[in-house]
Write a protein that holds these residues in place. Structure first.
Motif, PDB file in Angstrom:
ATOM      1  N   PRO A   1       0.864  -1.460   0.070  1.00 27.10           N
ATOM      2  CA  PRO A   1       0.015  -0.012   0.009  1.00 27.10           C
ATOM      3  C   PRO A   1       0.914   1.241  -0.100  1.00 27.10           C
ATOM      4  N   HIS A   2       1.983   1.264   0.304  1.00 22.72           N
ATOM      5  CA  HIS A   2       2.920   2.316   0.680  1.00 22.72           C
ATOM      6  C   HIS A   2       3.623   2.848  -0.831  1.00 22.72           C
ATOM      7  N   LEU A   3       3.584   1.685  -1.797  1.00 20.17           N
ATOM      8  CA  LEU A   3       4.180   1.775  -2.795  1.00 20.17           C
ATOM      9  C   LEU A   3       3.166   2.475  -4.287  1.00 20.17           C
ATOM     10  N   THR A   4       3.756   3.037  -5.127  1.00 22.11           N
ATOM     11  CA  THR A   4       2.986   3.393  -6.228  1.00 22.11           C
ATOM     12  C   THR A   4       3.003   2.030  -7.199  1.00 22.11           C
TER      13      THR A   4
ATOM     14  N   ASN B   1       5.233  -0.899  -7.168  1.00 26.25           N
ATOM     15  CA  ASN B   1       4.780  -2.225  -7.160  1.00 26.25           C
ATOM     16  C   ASN B   1       5.125  -3.206  -8.170  1.00 26.25           C
TER      17      ASN B   1
ATOM     18  N   ARG C   1      -1.544   5.029  -5.711  1.00 23.10           N
ATOM     19  CA  ARG C   1      -1.284   4.099  -4.927  1.00 23.10           C
ATOM     20  C   ARG C   1      -2.287   2.967  -4.916  1.00 23.10           C
TER      21      ARG C   1
END
Length: 202
Positions: free
Chosen positions: A83-86, A90, A125
């Motif tokens: 969830p914290h990565l674009t 990802n 995100r």
């Protein structure tokens, strides 16, 4: 590309053994209740050890190999995007297991992004995406490492209600036999375009 073969595979104690072949370029479904289907997917991918049986990719037995040496990609139920990565990061995360020349892997990833129509989402995100888009990102991340086999844990059918084979057909480089795709699902009726090759229960 190669055929996926499961030979008398038992993923959890008490479950029936699974024997099946999925040829390169083919997509097939394993019908099983979610806990068992997920267990089979994890065993095939190398994330868990089987109770019994063997996993082969072409002529290679991979039962005892770690995930990074199997050439098998895995899409967990729900996609399990970070969830914290674009979206871009990802997808790039899937390349950590790649074994081929960097330029080839980078070019292939760009092709997959285009084929799955993800370019407009690359800087977003996961929480900003639709369910169908998240599923496509999970597919792109899985095939970024140029696998020979793709295992999808899809208990309730394809996200967004689309035809799974339409998406799978975009996941292999041109002029290749294609990736062998095994879908573990509790709802094979939602995959009208995917033949069921085995059923497993307790």
């Amino acid at each position: 590309m190669a055929t996926l073969r499961l030979c008398e595979l038992v993923a959890v104690p008490g479950a029936a053994a699974v024997t099946l072949d999925v040829a390169a370029g083919a997509t097939a479904a394993l019908a099983a209740a979610p806990p068992i289907g997920t267990a089979v997917a994890r065993v095939v991918s190398g994330l868990a050890a089987p109770v019994a049986g063997r996993v082969l990719v072409g002529d290679r037995e991979v039962t005892a190999l770690p995930p990074s040496q199997r050439r098998i990609a895995y899409v967990p139920a729900g996609g399990a995007l970070l969830p914290h990565l674009t979206v871009r990061r990802n997808i790039a995360y899937g390349q950590r297991r790649r074994e081929r020349v960097r330029e080839m892997a980078d070019a292939w990833t760009a092709t997959v992004v285009d084929r799955l129509e993800l370019a407009p989402t690359l800087e977003l995100r996961p929480h900003l995406l639709s369910e169908a888009q998240r599923f496509r990102v999970a597919l792109a991340r899985a095939v970024a490492c140029l696998p020979e086999v793709l295992v999808i844990d899809l208990p309730t059918g394809p996200a967004g209600g689309g035809r799974l084979t339409d998406l799978v057909g975009r996941l292999s480089p041109a002029n290749t036999p294609g990736v062998a795709v095994l879908v573990c699902t509790a709802d094979p009726g939602s995959l009208a375009d995917v033949p069921v090759v085995a059923e497993v229960g307790r």
